[in-house]
Scaffold this active site. Structure first.
Site, PDB file in Angstrom:
ATOM      1  N   ASP A  13      -2.909  44.444  -4.852  1.00 11.16           N
ATOM      2  CA  ASP A  13      -4.222  44.068  -4.308  1.00 11.16           C
ATOM      3  C   ASP A  13      -4.591  44.832  -3.044  1.00 11.16           C
ATOM      4  O   ASP A  13      -5.243  44.291  -2.158  1.00 11.16           O
ATOM      5  CB  ASP A  13      -4.282  42.541  -4.017  1.00 11.16           C
ATOM      6  CG  ASP A  13      -3.800  41.736  -5.197  1.00 11.16           C
ATOM      7  OD1 ASP A  13      -4.231  42.031  -6.320  1.00 11.16           O
ATOM      8  OD2 ASP A  13      -2.969  40.816  -5.011  1.00 11.16           O
ATOM      9  N   LYS A  16      -6.876  49.455  -4.261  1.00  9.74           N
ATOM     10  CA  LYS A  16      -6.697  50.779  -4.887  1.00  9.74           C
ATOM     11  C   LYS A  16      -7.937  51.149  -5.691  1.00  9.74           C
ATOM     12  O   LYS A  16      -8.304  52.304  -5.792  1.00  9.74           O
ATOM     13  CB  LYS A  16      -5.490  50.764  -5.850  1.00  9.74           C
ATOM     14  CG  LYS A  16      -4.169  50.473  -5.166  1.00  9.74           C
ATOM     15  CD  LYS A  16      -3.043  50.398  -6.171  1.00  9.74           C
ATOM     16  CE  LYS A  16      -3.061  49.169  -7.026  1.00  9.74           C
ATOM     17  NZ  LYS A  16      -2.800  47.895  -6.357  1.00  9.74           N
ATOM     18  N   LYS A  18     -11.054  50.770  -5.184  1.00 12.28           N
ATOM     19  CA  LYS A  18     -12.114  51.452  -4.444  1.00 12.28           C
ATOM     20  C   LYS A  18     -11.764  52.930  -4.250  1.00 12.28           C
ATOM     21  O   LYS A  18     -12.608  53.808  -4.401  1.00 12.28           O
ATOM     22  CB  LYS A  18     -12.340  50.773  -3.084  1.00 12.28           C
ATOM     23  CG  LYS A  18     -13.271  51.596  -2.241  1.00 12.28           C
ATOM     24  CD  LYS A  18     -13.772  50.977  -0.985  1.00 12.28           C
ATOM     25  CE  LYS A  18     -14.521  52.071  -0.207  1.00 12.28           C
ATOM     26  NZ  LYS A  18     -15.064  51.593   1.046  1.00 12.28           N
ATOM     27  N   GLY A  40      -5.874  43.539 -11.609  1.00 11.11           N
ATOM     28  CA  GLY A  40      -7.258  43.081 -11.580  1.00 11.11           C
ATOM     29  C   GLY A  40      -8.062  43.901 -10.608  1.00 11.11           C
ATOM     30  O   GLY A  40      -7.606  44.154  -9.503  1.00 11.11           O
ATOM     31  N   HIS A  41      -9.205  44.375 -11.035  1.00  6.72           N
ATOM     32  CA  HIS A  41     -10.085  45.041 -10.092  1.00  6.72           C
ATOM     33  C   HIS A  41     -11.533  44.771 -10.453  1.00  6.72           C
ATOM     34  O   HIS A  41     -11.871  44.550 -11.607  1.00  6.72           O
ATOM     35  CB  HIS A  41      -9.798  46.537  -9.974  1.00  6.72           C
ATOM     36  CG  HIS A  41      -9.535  47.214 -11.272  1.00  6.72           C
ATOM     37  ND1 HIS A  41      -8.268  47.419 -11.752  1.00  6.72           N
ATOM     38  CD2 HIS A  41     -10.369  47.703 -12.192  1.00  6.72           C
ATOM     39  CE1 HIS A  41      -8.350  48.004 -12.922  1.00  6.72           C
ATOM     40  NE2 HIS A  41      -9.608  48.206 -13.222  1.00  6.72           N
ATOM     41  N   ARG A 143      14.970  47.024 -26.838  1.00  6.63           N
ATOM     42  CA  ARG A 143      14.780  47.728 -28.121  1.00  6.63           C
ATOM     43  C   ARG A 143      14.944  46.806 -29.317  1.00  6.63           C
ATOM     44  O   ARG A 143      15.479  47.191 -30.346  1.00  6.63           O
ATOM     45  CB  ARG A 143      15.738  48.939 -28.223  1.00  6.63           C
ATOM     46  CG  ARG A 143      15.476  49.994 -27.189  1.00  6.63           C
ATOM     47  CD  ARG A 143      16.716  50.655 -26.722  1.00  6.63           C
ATOM     48  NE  ARG A 143      17.592  49.670 -26.076  1.00  6.63           N
ATOM     49  CZ  ARG A 143      18.904  49.727 -26.080  1.00  6.63           C
ATOM     50  NH1 ARG A 143      19.530  50.694 -26.708  1.00  6.63           N
ATOM     51  NH2 ARG A 143      19.617  48.815 -25.464  1.00  6.63           N
ATOM     52  N   GLN A 226      -0.604  47.019  -9.466  1.00  9.18           N
ATOM     53  CA  GLN A 226       0.293  46.276  -8.562  1.00  9.18           C
ATOM     54  C   GLN A 226       0.648  47.183  -7.372  1.00  9.18           C
ATOM     55  O   GLN A 226      -0.104  48.090  -7.073  1.00  9.18           O
ATOM     56  CB  GLN A 226       1.554  45.774  -9.277  1.00  9.18           C
ATOM     57  CG  GLN A 226       1.303  44.697 -10.316  1.00  9.18           C
ATOM     58  CD  GLN A 226       0.883  45.245 -11.668  1.00  9.18           C
ATOM     59  OE1 GLN A 226       1.501  46.154 -12.172  1.00  9.18           O
ATOM     60  NE2 GLN A 226      -0.152  44.695 -12.234  1.00  9.18           N
ATOM     61  N   THR A 303      -6.009  35.619 -11.426  1.00  7.15           N
ATOM     62  CA  THR A 303      -5.624  34.209 -11.503  1.00  7.15           C
ATOM     63  C   THR A 303      -6.418  33.316 -10.559  1.00  7.15           C
ATOM     64  O   THR A 303      -6.344  32.088 -10.675  1.00  7.15           O
ATOM     65  CB  THR A 303      -4.132  34.053 -11.153  1.00  7.15           C
ATOM     66  OG1 THR A 303      -3.944  34.582  -9.837  1.00  7.15           O
ATOM     67  CG2 THR A 303      -3.240  34.794 -12.124  1.00  7.15           C
ATOM     68  N   VAL A 416     -13.935  50.503   5.430  1.00  5.82           N
ATOM     69  CA  VAL A 416     -14.463  49.481   6.342  1.00  5.82           C
ATOM     70  C   VAL A 416     -15.442  48.539   5.641  1.00  5.82           C
ATOM     71  O   VAL A 416     -16.234  47.844   6.288  1.00  5.82           O
ATOM     72  CB  VAL A 416     -15.123  50.128   7.592  1.00  5.82           C
ATOM     73  CG1 VAL A 416     -14.070  50.770   8.482  1.00  5.82           C
ATOM     74  CG2 VAL A 416     -16.198  51.143   7.201  1.00  5.82           C
ATOM     75  N   GLY A 417     -15.401  48.522   4.314  1.00 10.41           N
ATOM     76  CA  GLY A 417     -16.282  47.640   3.550  1.00 10.41           C
ATOM     77  C   GLY A 417     -16.166  47.992   2.077  1.00 10.41           C
ATOM     78  O   GLY A 417     -15.600  49.025   1.729  1.00 10.41           O
TER      79      GLY A 417
HETATM   80  P1  IMP Z   1       3.845  39.567 -13.563  1.00  7.19           P
HETATM   81  O1  IMP Z   1       3.453  40.980 -13.313  1.00  7.19           O
HETATM   82  O2  IMP Z   1       2.737  38.766 -14.197  1.00  7.19           O
HETATM   83  O3  IMP Z   1       5.144  39.456 -14.305  1.00  7.19           O
HETATM   84  O4  IMP Z   1       4.092  38.840 -12.153  1.00  7.19           O
HETATM   85  C1  IMP Z   1       5.181  39.207 -11.309  1.00  7.19           C
HETATM   86  C2  IMP Z   1       4.773  39.179  -9.855  1.00  7.19           C
HETATM   87  O5  IMP Z   1       3.883  40.246  -9.594  1.00  7.19           O
HETATM   88  C3  IMP Z   1       4.057  37.903  -9.426  1.00  7.19           C
HETATM   89  O6  IMP Z   1       4.408  37.606  -8.084  1.00  7.19           O
HETATM   90  C4  IMP Z   1       2.597  38.287  -9.478  1.00  7.19           C
HETATM   91  O7  IMP Z   1       1.792  37.513  -8.618  1.00  7.19           O
HETATM   92  C5  IMP Z   1       2.676  39.739  -9.023  1.00  7.19           C
HETATM   93  N1  IMP Z   1       1.577  40.540  -9.529  1.00  7.19           N
HETATM   94  C6  IMP Z   1       1.399  41.008 -10.781  1.00  7.19           C
HETATM   95  N2  IMP Z   1       0.282  41.724 -10.877  1.00  7.19           N
HETATM   96  C7  IMP Z   1      -0.260  41.745  -9.641  1.00  7.19           C
HETATM   97  C8  IMP Z   1      -1.420  42.360  -9.088  1.00  7.19           C
HETATM   98  O8  IMP Z   1      -2.183  43.080  -9.740  1.00  7.19           O
HETATM   99  N3  IMP Z   1      -1.609  42.143  -7.761  1.00  7.19           N
HETATM  100  C9  IMP Z   1      -0.765  41.413  -6.995  1.00  7.19           C
HETATM  101  N4  IMP Z   1       0.322  40.832  -7.467  1.00  7.19           N
HETATM  102  C10 IMP Z   1       0.579  40.990  -8.779  1.00  7.19           C
END
Ligand code: IMP
Length: 438
Positions: A13, A16, A18, A40-41, A143, A226, A303, A416-417
């Site tokens: 989070d 990235k 942007k 998520g973006h 596998r 991530q 989420t 900055v925004g």
């Molecule tokens: P998973 O990727 O769903 O298996 O979650 C494993 C960990 O990675 C958890 O703590 C999630 O909250 C975190 N996580 C997974 N995807 C993201 C993301 O895009 N942003 C921030 N944390 C993430």
């Protein structure tokens, strides 16, 4: 500069999206190489806001191809839902999307199994996104009981695999919860055959495609999902995701050699956030953390969970920048820190009385780490309209320079925004004027 990559230096989070968005029009192909629909973006385009999870950020740019490469775990239903959402907004993007035939597929049992295991873990639950990411990667590495995109294109192969796997998964699910959900193999085969029919034109050998494109002089942009601290090998295990979410995953996840990457940009927020469980030494579980959460709107895109907030952890960020091989950093959400009298940056940890700038490998040690905080002056001014570094208040410039010094990397960009224009570019070489177009 044949290829650029954008990766996160914290626990995800980092904004990235942007940075990728800013760079996309200077590239021909945007590539996702790991993770899945756990990312998520938010993309704003043509006056609308789209929430994307699996599709690369570049998907809305007409002249740019978007590639979901081999290292991604694909939920076919999620891909189609996102494409349909874009279509509803008047954007038909299916002809710009390519999906690797080697990418592994997420099935309903992955999601159900993950829910069961997280429940079993109780207080030590990872706090996953419940998308079946870890369970799908586990089967890929094991596998066994693994299905790839190329497999689902052939109905016979798909049916054989689903019929073999479903009863075994049912026994496992029953062991966790005898009254839990039932898997219906026939329904899964029908559902996934329908997905395959729609996705068939997009599924190709993306490895050859990317290598051919490089040879043709096309510019590739790798989009990490991530952050480096969630990397399966180098992150804060076991509170990590199940893929190589640092710069280390680019080669294995896409098939493109690392030497093709001209610049690796590491994105870090001006503070730190974390979603889910796991130690977080500079966490502010207090009114200051709450203030940052509100100002930065720190709630998960996927989420909706509130994100844990804390001061910028330069120990963790420096560690990520080093092992990911980052050339320069982009500091995001600097504006969120406006208005504080003073700010703090974690420059070292004290663990069992010993001061260190190295990241401990054991979570138990990281949980004991007391942050050594460097105090720096805050600024009161609204900085959201500033586009030149020299126009920032002196304290904001000092903050940026201190982060650069502690992370030991030059600063390429400061955001900055949320808008594209709310960006201070310190490295203009990132935006070459010429680019190969399709
Ligand atoms: P998973 O990727 O769903 O298996 O979650 C494993 C960990 O990675 C958890 O703590 C999630 O909250 C975190 N996580 C997974 N995807 C993201 C993301 O895009 N942003 C921030 N944390 C993430």
């Amino acid at each position: 500069m044949p290829a650029t990559s954008v990766i996160g230096l914290q626990w995800g989070d980092e904004a990235k999206g942007k940075v990728v968005d800013l760079l996309t029009s200077h590239h021909d192909i945007v590539v996702r190489y790991q993770g899945g629909n756990n990312a998520g973006h938010t993309v704003k385009f043509g006056g609308r806001t789209y929430k994307l999870s699996l599709l690369p950020t570049g998907i809305l740019q007409q002249c740019v191809k978007s590639v979901i490469a081999t290292g991604v775990v694909v939920s076919p239903g999620a891909v189609l839902k996102e494409l349909d959402g874009l279509l509803e907004g008047g954007q038909d993007c299916s002809d710009r999307l390519l999906i690797s035939d080697r990418a592994h597929v997420i099935f309903p049992w992955h999601v159900l199994e993950e829910a069961g295991f997280e429940k079993l873990r109780g207080r030590s639950a990872i706090g996953t996104t419940m998308r079946g990411i870890g369970t799908c990667y586990r089967e890929k590495m094991g596998r066994f009981h693994a299905v790839r995109m190329g497999d689902i294109l052939d109905r016979d192969i798909l049916a054989a695999k689903v019929r073999e796997i479903s009863p075994i998964k049912q026994r496992l699910l029953d062991a966790v919860d005898p009254d839990g959900p039932r898997l219906n193999a026939d329904a899964i085969i029908e559902e996934y055959s329908a997905y395959a029919d729609r996705l068939r034109p997009m599924v190709i050998d993306t490895t050859s495609y990317l290598l051919d494109s490089l040879e043709q002089g096309k510019r590739l942009l790798f989009e990490g999902a991530q952050g480096s601290l969630l990397d399966i090998d180098h992150g804060t295990f076991p509170y990590v995701t199940s893929s190589s979410s640092s710069g280390c995953g680019i080669h294995s996840g896409s098939g493109v050699p690392e030497r093709a990457i001209g610049r690796m940009i590491g994105v870090a927020k001006a503070y730190t956030t974390r979603v889910g469980g796991g130690p977080f030494p500079s966490e502010l579980d207090n009114a200051v953390g709450e203030r940052i959460r509100r100002a930065g709107n720190e709630f998960g895109t996927v989420t909706g969970r509130p994100r844990r907030c804390g001061w910028l952890d330069a120990v963790a960020t420096r560690y990520s920048a080093r092992f990911s091989g980052v050339d320069g950093i982009a500091i995001a959400l600097l504006d969120v820190l406006s208005g504080f009298d003073e700010l703090y940056i974690c420059e070292a940890y004290e663990i069992d009385g010993n001061r260190t700038r190295d990241m401990p490998s054991r979570c138990e040690d990281l949980a004991k780490a007391v942050p050594v905080l460097r105090q720096v002056p805050g600024w009161k001014e609204d900085i959201t309209g500033i586009t030149r570094f020299e126009d920032l208040p002196a304290a904001a410039r000092m903050y940026v320079n201190t982060v650069s010094e502690l992370v030991e990397r030059p600063v390429d960009l400061v955001s900055v925004g949320p808008d594209r224009c709310q960006t201070i570019v310190l490295n203009p070489a990132l935006f070459p004027s010429e680019t190969v177009k399709h």
